[in-house]
Enzyme design. Structure first.
Site, PDB file in Angstrom:
ATOM      1  CD  GLU A 191      43.085 -30.609   5.045  1.00  0.00           C
ATOM      2  OE1 GLU A 191      42.727 -31.782   4.876  1.00  0.00           O
ATOM      3  OE2 GLU A 191      43.617 -30.214   6.102  1.00  0.00           O
TER       4      GLU A 191
ATOM      5  CB  CYS B  66      56.522 -33.163   2.281  1.00  0.00           C
ATOM      6  SG  CYS B  66      55.136 -33.758   1.274  1.00  0.00           S
TER       7      CYS B  66
ATOM      8  CB  CYS C 153      58.312 -34.677  -0.784  1.00  0.00           C
ATOM      9  SG  CYS C 153      57.483 -36.232  -0.442  1.00  0.00           S
TER      10      CYS C 153
ATOM     11  CB  CYS D  15      53.721 -36.640  -1.706  1.00  0.00           C
ATOM     12  SG  CYS D  15      53.816 -37.059   0.056  1.00  0.00           S
TER      13      CYS D  15
HETATM   14 ZN   LIG Z   1      46.418 -33.753   6.905  1.00  0.00          ZN
HETATM   15 ZN   LIG Z   2      55.676 -36.001   0.990  1.00  0.00          ZN
END
Ligand SMILES: [Zn+2]
Ligand SMILES: [Zn+2]
Length: 177
Positions: free
Chosen positions: A128, A143, A162, A165
């Site tokens: 979140e 991920c 990951c 990200c």
């Molecule tokens: Zn989400």
């Molecule tokens: Zn990711």
């Protein structure tokens, strides 16, 4: 980088260890300063008496109005919903300030090991807050930004972002481990 506040807004007594666990995972994932914070009040207005659940959207609006500047993750034990779903583990403003996550659906009756619930809570918290940092859902295996609609989905993910990200998180020079 702004600090992230972790704020217990649940009904029962806060589980100190759980909040600390969340704090450590957020620090690791985002390289940010994270503080467990105690504010005043609870988002009573988010309760929906017909569904006997709490609107995560209304909690987000309440958090934005109530928490000081910076990012805030509300952690609760009440059951959250958005109108189109039976329940959600949490919700966040993508690229905004606020996120909320709940333990209500992370524990299963008879589950003996509290650590499993803490791991799930940490994953959903990173997920979140990742949205708050502007991340969208990610399909790369394991991920933490993968979608989770069930406990099994949560358990399948690792607790980490990951590389792709991670590369999208704005940094202020500090490195996450
Ligand atoms: Zn989400
Ligand atoms: Zn990711």
């Amino acid at each position: 980088m702004e600090d992230i506040r972790v704020w217990w807004i649940g009904e029962r007594h806060p589980v100190e260890r759980a909040l600390d666990h969340v704090r450590l995972h957020l620090e690791g994932a985002f390289g940010a300063r994270v503080a467990v914070w105690e504010g005043m009040g609870r988002p009573e207005e988010a309760y929906d008496p017909r569904r006997k659940q709490w609107s995560s959207g209304r909690i987000l609006s309440w958090l934005v109005r109530t928490a000081p500047d910076g990012k805030v993750l509300g952690v609760t034990d009440v059951d959250l919903f958005i109108p189109i779903l039976t329940f959600v583990f949490g919700e966040a403003q993508v690229g905004g300030r606020a996120a909320v996550v709940s333990t209500a659906r992370l524990a299963e009756p008879g589950l003996p090991d509290e650590r499993i619930v803490l791991e799930r809570l940490a994953k959903e918290s990173v997920h979140e807050v990742g949205h708050v940092f502007g991340l969208l859902h990610c399909d790369r295996p394991g991920c933490v930004m993968g979608r989770s609609s069930s406990i099994r989905d949560v358990d399948r993910k690792r607790g980490h972002l990951c590389a792709v990200c991670r590369g999208r998180i704005p940094r202020d020079g500090r490195e996450a481990t």
